[in-house]
Design an enzyme around this catalytic site. Structure first.
Site, PDB file in Angstrom:
ATOM      1  N   GLU A  80       0.660  -0.938   0.074  1.00 17.39           N
ATOM      2  CA  GLU A  80       0.160   0.012  -0.024  1.00 17.39           C
ATOM      3  C   GLU A  80       0.876   1.425  -0.133  1.00 17.39           C
ATOM      4  OE1 GLU A  80      -3.559   0.278   2.057  1.00 17.39           O
ATOM      5  OE2 GLU A  80      -4.228  -1.676   1.998  1.00 17.39           O
ATOM      6  N   HIS A  96      -5.288   2.250   0.489  1.00 14.54           N
ATOM      7  CA  HIS A  96      -4.433   3.173  -0.316  1.00 14.54           C
ATOM      8  C   HIS A  96      -4.265   2.384  -1.675  1.00 14.54           C
ATOM      9  CE1 HIS A  96      -3.167   3.873   3.806  1.00 14.54           C
ATOM     10  NE2 HIS A  96      -3.104   5.289   3.374  1.00 14.54           N
ATOM     11  N   LYS A  99     -10.309   5.959   6.508  1.00  9.75           N
ATOM     12  CA  LYS A  99      -9.330   6.908   5.567  1.00  9.75           C
ATOM     13  C   LYS A  99      -9.146   6.105   4.214  1.00  9.75           C
ATOM     14  CE  LYS A  99      -4.493   8.232   5.213  1.00  9.75           C
ATOM     15  NZ  LYS A  99      -3.036   7.636   5.556  1.00  9.75           N
TER      16      LYS A  99
END
Length: 250
Positions: free
Chosen positions: A86, A143, A170
């Protein structure tokens, strides 16, 4: 969206909070960086421990957290081991990843612990539950350094984080065209309007810089800035973010 209390900081209310990463590779470099960052006074800091060359040596992680606590005092610390899958700086097995994060939770110094919730081989929901049992708070993260998923898929990813009981949701993506940035902001707006948990999103690279500046308008609760070298593509300096926020959030 309701706020999350971390020390004296209320994340998810008012102006987006500014987080600065610590990315030193040695004990001395980490402490030197941390001193400069602490003097700059960000809202919170992220220790990117995947940069630390001794992170997997016995006792080094917890000792460094003790030293960082002495430096940052009332500034909250986000503990993050970003895996290479990530965009991180080194690799770690799912088993060692869980052990490291639980050790940080047991110690109790890290105010927030980042968990890569879609990592292969990791029982992320189980790990989050164990961190919560230790009274830790979790940034559930994901991510994408090569692409921006569709609005529908980004919404599903963040809703999945919520279903795993992340305290903060997130998502970071890489845009290929301007529309990707707009899609991220749209997904941010949709998710933040339907959850009580703080949402944190960013579109990376130069094309995504707008999301770091204006994300708060669409519901993103934290932006990441740099003091010195940035830890991700498109990060803006702390001084510049403060200047921009002073205009946007009068």
């Amino acid at each position: 969206m309701m706020g999350l209390q971390v020390k004296k900081l209320r994340i998810g209310e008012g102006v987006p909070k500014i987080c600065v990463p610590v990315t030193g590779v040695s004990r001395e470099e980490i402490l030197e960086q941390s001193g400069s960052i602490a003097r700059s006074g960000p809202d919170l800091v992220e220790w990117r421990c995947d940069y630390y060359r001794d992170i997997l040596k016995e006792g080094c992680c917890l000792r460094m957290l003790e030293l960082l606590s002495d430096v940052f005092k009332e500034i909250p610390i986000l503990f993050t081991f970003r895996s290479s899958m990530e965009g991180g700086n080194c690799e770690i097995s799912p088993e060692a990843y869980e052990t490291l994060n639980l050790a940080a939770a047991d110690q109790g110094i890290a105010d927030l612990i980042d968990v890569e919730v879609y990592r292969d081989g990791l029982d992320a929901k189980g790990l989050i539950k164990k961190i919560h049992q230790r009274r830790g708070k979790v940034v559930a993260s994901n991510h994408h350094f090569d692409t921006t998923p569709s609005v529908e898929d980004m919404t599903k990813l963040m809703k999945g984080m919520e279903n795993m009981d992340g305290d903060i949701l997130k998502l970071a993506v890489m845009p290929q065209e301007p529309k990707d940035v707009l899609n991220l902001l749209l997904a941010t707006s949709q998710v933040s309007a339907g959850t009580v948990r703080p949402v944190v999103t960013m579109s990376m690279g130069n094309l995504g810089t707008l999301s770091r500046i204006s994300g708060g308008t669409f519901g993103s609760a934290i932006t990441f800035a740099s003091v010195g070298e940035p830890s991700a593509p498109g990060q803006i300096s702390l001084d510049d973010i403060r200047m921009i926020f002073s205009l946007l959030h009068k």
